[in-house]
Design a protein around this motif. Structure first.
Motif, PDB file in Angstrom:
ATOM      1  N   ASP A 114      48.075  40.368  54.455  1.00 19.96           N
ATOM      2  CA  ASP A 114      47.521  39.055  54.139  1.00 19.96           C
ATOM      3  C   ASP A 114      46.000  39.208  54.089  1.00 19.96           C
ATOM      4  OD1 ASP A 114      46.461  36.397  54.582  1.00 19.96           O
ATOM      5  OD2 ASP A 114      48.489  35.813  55.166  1.00 19.96           O
ATOM      6  N   PHE A 115      45.359  38.586  53.073  1.00 20.25           N
ATOM      7  CA  PHE A 115      43.902  38.739  52.935  1.00 20.25           C
ATOM      8  C   PHE A 115      43.126  38.111  54.096  1.00 20.25           C
ATOM      9  CE2 PHE A 115      45.033  38.853  48.235  1.00 20.25           C
ATOM     10  CZ  PHE A 115      44.887  40.233  48.147  1.00 20.25           C
ATOM     11  N   THR A 116      43.800  37.246  54.854  1.00 20.28           N
ATOM     12  CA  THR A 116      43.074  36.568  55.924  1.00 20.28           C
ATOM     13  C   THR A 116      43.466  37.083  57.307  1.00 20.28           C
ATOM     14  OG1 THR A 116      44.728  34.835  56.013  1.00 20.28           O
ATOM     15  CG2 THR A 116      42.853  34.462  54.550  1.00 20.28           C
ATOM     16  N   ALA A 117      44.307  38.112  57.361  1.00 22.24           N
ATOM     17  CA  ALA A 117      44.762  38.618  58.664  1.00 22.24           C
ATOM     18  C   ALA A 117      44.307  40.059  58.860  1.00 22.24           C
ATOM     19  CB  ALA A 117      46.290  38.544  58.727  1.00 22.24           C
ATOM     20  N   PRO A 118      44.214  40.508  60.123  1.00 15.36           N
ATOM     21  CA  PRO A 118      43.878  41.922  60.359  1.00 15.36           C
ATOM     22  C   PRO A 118      44.968  42.835  59.792  1.00 15.36           C
ATOM     23  CG  PRO A 118      43.846  40.649  62.420  1.00 15.36           C
ATOM     24  CD  PRO A 118      44.428  39.759  61.370  1.00 15.36           C
ATOM     25  N   ALA A 157      38.980  45.093  49.436  1.00 11.79           N
ATOM     26  CA  ALA A 157      40.400  45.071  49.056  1.00 11.79           C
ATOM     27  C   ALA A 157      41.211  44.257  50.067  1.00 11.79           C
ATOM     28  CB  ALA A 157      40.944  46.497  48.965  1.00 11.79           C
ATOM     29  N   ALA A 158      40.967  44.524  51.341  1.00 11.61           N
ATOM     30  CA  ALA A 158      41.755  43.890  52.410  1.00 11.61           C
ATOM     31  C   ALA A 158      41.479  42.391  52.485  1.00 11.61           C
ATOM     32  CB  ALA A 158      41.445  44.549  53.744  1.00 11.61           C
ATOM     33  N   ARG A 159      40.320  41.969  51.969  1.00 12.17           N
ATOM     34  CA  ARG A 159      39.961  40.548  52.034  1.00 12.17           C
ATOM     35  C   ARG A 159      40.147  39.829  50.703  1.00 12.17           C
ATOM     36  NH1 ARG A 159      35.038  40.219  56.349  1.00 12.17           N
ATOM     37  NH2 ARG A 159      36.272  41.160  58.000  1.00 12.17           N
ATOM     38  N   GLY A 160      40.580  40.571  49.699  1.00 13.73           N
ATOM     39  CA  GLY A 160      40.774  39.962  48.376  1.00 13.73           C
ATOM     40  C   GLY A 160      39.473  39.435  47.807  1.00 13.73           C
ATOM     41  N   ASP A 161      38.383  40.180  47.979  1.00  9.92           N
ATOM     42  CA  ASP A 161      37.041  39.732  47.586  1.00  9.92           C
ATOM     43  C   ASP A 161      36.813  39.642  46.083  1.00  9.92           C
ATOM     44  OD1 ASP A 161      35.897  39.354  50.047  1.00  9.92           O
ATOM     45  OD2 ASP A 161      34.853  41.293  50.130  1.00  9.92           O
ATOM     46  N   TRP A 162      37.561  40.417  45.312  1.00  6.42           N
ATOM     47  CA  TRP A 162      37.205  40.580  43.895  1.00  6.42           C
ATOM     48  C   TRP A 162      38.105  39.772  42.960  1.00  6.42           C
ATOM     49  CZ3 TRP A 162      37.096  46.647  44.392  1.00  6.42           C
ATOM     50  CH2 TRP A 162      35.960  47.025  45.131  1.00  6.42           C
ATOM     51  N   PRO A 163      37.636  39.529  41.727  1.00  7.47           N
ATOM     52  CA  PRO A 163      38.415  38.731  40.772  1.00  7.47           C
ATOM     53  C   PRO A 163      39.810  39.307  40.511  1.00  7.47           C
ATOM     54  CG  PRO A 163      36.181  39.078  39.945  1.00  7.47           C
ATOM     55  CD  PRO A 163      36.300  39.897  41.185  1.00  7.47           C
ATOM     56  N   SER A 221      47.990  43.401  45.484  1.00 10.64           N
ATOM     57  CA  SER A 221      49.113  42.563  45.928  1.00 10.64           C
ATOM     58  C   SER A 221      49.647  43.042  47.264  1.00 10.64           C
ATOM     59  CB  SER A 221      50.270  42.636  44.922  1.00 10.64           C
ATOM     60  OG  SER A 221      49.803  42.410  43.642  1.00 10.64           O
ATOM     61  N   PRO A 222      49.417  42.282  48.330  1.00  8.41           N
ATOM     62  CA  PRO A 222      49.975  42.669  49.633  1.00  8.41           C
ATOM     63  C   PRO A 222      51.504  42.642  49.589  1.00  8.41           C
ATOM     64  CG  PRO A 222      48.269  40.972  49.855  1.00  8.41           C
ATOM     65  CD  PRO A 222      48.594  41.076  48.403  1.00  8.41           C
ATOM     66  N   PRO A 223      52.212  43.441  50.401  1.00 11.17           N
ATOM     67  CA  PRO A 223      51.591  44.397  51.315  1.00 11.17           C
ATOM     68  C   PRO A 223      51.152  45.669  50.579  1.00 11.17           C
ATOM     69  CG  PRO A 223      53.988  44.533  51.479  1.00 11.17           C
ATOM     70  CD  PRO A 223      53.681  43.442  50.496  1.00 11.17           C
ATOM     71  N   PHE A 224      50.018  46.214  50.989  1.00  7.60           N
ATOM     72  CA  PHE A 224      49.581  47.492  50.416  1.00  7.60           C
ATOM     73  C   PHE A 224      48.818  48.284  51.459  1.00  7.60           C
ATOM     74  CE2 PHE A 224      45.978  44.707  49.756  1.00  7.60           C
ATOM     75  CZ  PHE A 224      44.866  45.515  49.901  1.00  7.60           C
ATOM     76  N   VAL A 225      48.760  49.601  51.231  1.00 11.49           N
ATOM     77  CA  VAL A 225      48.056  50.531  52.117  1.00 11.49           C
ATOM     78  C   VAL A 225      46.725  50.875  51.451  1.00 11.49           C
ATOM     79  CG1 VAL A 225      48.132  52.822  53.205  1.00 11.49           C
ATOM     80  CG2 VAL A 225      50.255  51.488  52.927  1.00 11.49           C
ATOM     81  N   PRO A 226      45.585  50.532  52.072  1.00 13.52           N
ATOM     82  CA  PRO A 226      44.287  50.870  51.459  1.00 13.52           C
ATOM     83  C   PRO A 226      43.992  52.372  51.565  1.00 13.52           C
ATOM     84  CG  PRO A 226      44.060  49.201  53.200  1.00 13.52           C
ATOM     85  CD  PRO A 226      45.429  49.793  53.314  1.00 13.52           C
ATOM     86  N   GLY A 227      42.841  52.747  51.044  1.00 13.30           N
ATOM     87  CA  GLY A 227      42.360  54.121  51.244  1.00 13.30           C
ATOM     88  C   GLY A 227      42.331  54.942  49.971  1.00 13.30           C
ATOM     89  N   HIS A 228      41.108  55.346  49.551  1.00 14.77           N
ATOM     90  CA  HIS A 228      40.956  56.171  48.344  1.00 14.77           C
ATOM     91  C   HIS A 228      39.981  57.316  48.609  1.00 14.77           C
ATOM     92  CE1 HIS A 228      37.932  52.956  48.244  1.00 14.77           C
ATOM     93  NE2 HIS A 228      37.145  53.908  47.763  1.00 14.77           N
TER      94      HIS A 228
END
Ligand code: NAD
Ligand code: ZN
Ligand code: ZN
Length: 337
Positions: free
Chosen positions: A8-12, A44-50, A54-61
């Protein structure tokens, strides 16, 4: 396997136990050793960009690890090889961008830790043709930040046209900026480093910046104009005001290279000055597989230093807070070994 997941963009983020992923015929499974925390992961985790993931997803590049399994169609990567999983997870390989050395502009690309699961995990899948080999002798904890912070700034400094006799402003000496500064020096430029914390300004001096400007107390544009102005300004600070300051620091014919991507990032520029001064403003997005190979080679030759601190994946949420508070020396890297 353990993975940090955005639900969720608003949760840890939650650190979860997930099944071991099985590679498709074109994929490899990588046992991640080191995974860098790029500020992009926070966006990404906060959904900052236009365009949002799509959650759920695993970040990291900024994933680096050892290939453990390869799909049937993978020819160029072998079990046991160390590879990097960068932002460009894959591209079409056939469009005009892909075939002219601009695969990072491919409209059909996927992005690690954004549109496909990334490297905040013990294992990750990646396209066999888009992982980049990490040369022997490079510490995986160094290779991780080079896989985004390194390649992105190497490319941005190239786009800025840095050369001996030119003056390059680096705005924001964080994960990206501490490497941008080093590449600008490698290309032979006189360098000006700008930041807003004492520790980062000290780091810039230690890395050999010719001039250091404190954006909290100094007028960046005026200070740099006093030096004669910047031929290129590389914008890496997550702040709209810093873009305006960097634009104002350019000399005639100068180029502002936009890299940082704040939520609601905007830059208003005066048309008259831009025209009369022959100023360019250009965006720069990561770098190609070839750029990353060059970044690794420079590091293997001892030309760059990665400033990083190691962290546990379980602490991902406090790590995000540390980056946002600006208290990190340059890059945080999850040690998954
Ligand atoms: P970071 O948080 O490590 O570094 C940002 C730095 O900017 C910090 O040192 C901070 O103190 C400094 N800063 C803050 N306000 C400032 C100001 N007003 N003037 C000067 N410096 C200031 O972040 P990072 O991981 O280096 O990423 C930076 C940005 O680049 C993020 O928005 C990220 O998403 C973006 N990024 C873009 C690309 C791309 O390809 N375009 C690739 C990677 C990251
Ligand atoms: Zn990144
Ligand atoms: Zn393409």
């Amino acid at each position: 396997m353990k993975a940090a997941v955005v639900r969720d963009f608003t949760a840890p983020l939650t650190v979860e136990d997930r099944p071991l992923p099985e590679p498709a015929p074109h994929q490899v499974r990588v046992r991640i050793e080191a995974s860098g925390l790029c500020h992009t992961d926070i966006h990404a985790a906060r959904g900052d960009w236009p365009v949002r993931p799509s959650p759920p997803f695993v970040p990291g590049h900024e994933g680096v690890g050892v290939v453990e399994q390869v799909g049937d169609q993978v020819r160029h990567v072998h079990v046991g090889e160390r590879v990097a999983i960068p932002w460009l997870a894959d591209a079409c390989g056939r469009c005009d961008h892909c075939v002219t050395g601009w695969e990072t502009l491919c409209l059909q690309q996927h992005n690690s830790g954004y549109s496909v699961d990334g490297a905040y995990a013990q294992y990750a899948l990646a396209h066999g043709d888009y992982v980049v080999p990490v040369p022997d002798g490079i510490d995986p904890m160094d290779a991780a930040p080079l896989s985004c912070a390194g390649v992105t700034t190497y490319k941005a400094v190239k786009i800025g046209g840095a050369r001996p006799g030119s003056r390059v402003l680096v705005s924001g000496i964080g994960g990206l900026g501490h490497l941008a500064l080093q590449y600008a020096r490698i290309f032979g430029a006189e360098t000006v480093a700008v930041d807003v914390t004492d520790a980062k300004l000290d780091l810039a001096r230690e890395l050999g910046a010719d001039h250091v400007v404190d954006a909290r107390t100094q007028d960046v544009a005026a200070e740099v104009q006093r030096l004669g102005g910047a031929d290129a300004a590389i914008s890496l600070a997550v702040s709209n005001e810093s873009f305006t300051a960097a634009y104002g620091a350019l000399r005639r014919g100068g180029v502002l290279v936009l890299v940082a991507l704040p939520a609601e990032g905007t830059l208003e520029i005066p048309v008259f000055d831009t025209v009369l001064n022959g100023t360019s403003v250009v965006g720069s997005i990561v770098g190609t597989r070839q750029d990353l190979a060059e970044v690794f080679r420079l590091h293997a030759l001892g030309r760059t230093r990665v400033i990083r601190e190691s962290r546990r994946l379980e602490d991902v949420n406090t790590c995000f807070e540390e980056v946002l508070a600006g208290t990190v020396s340059a890059r945080l890297v999850f040690d998954l070994r």
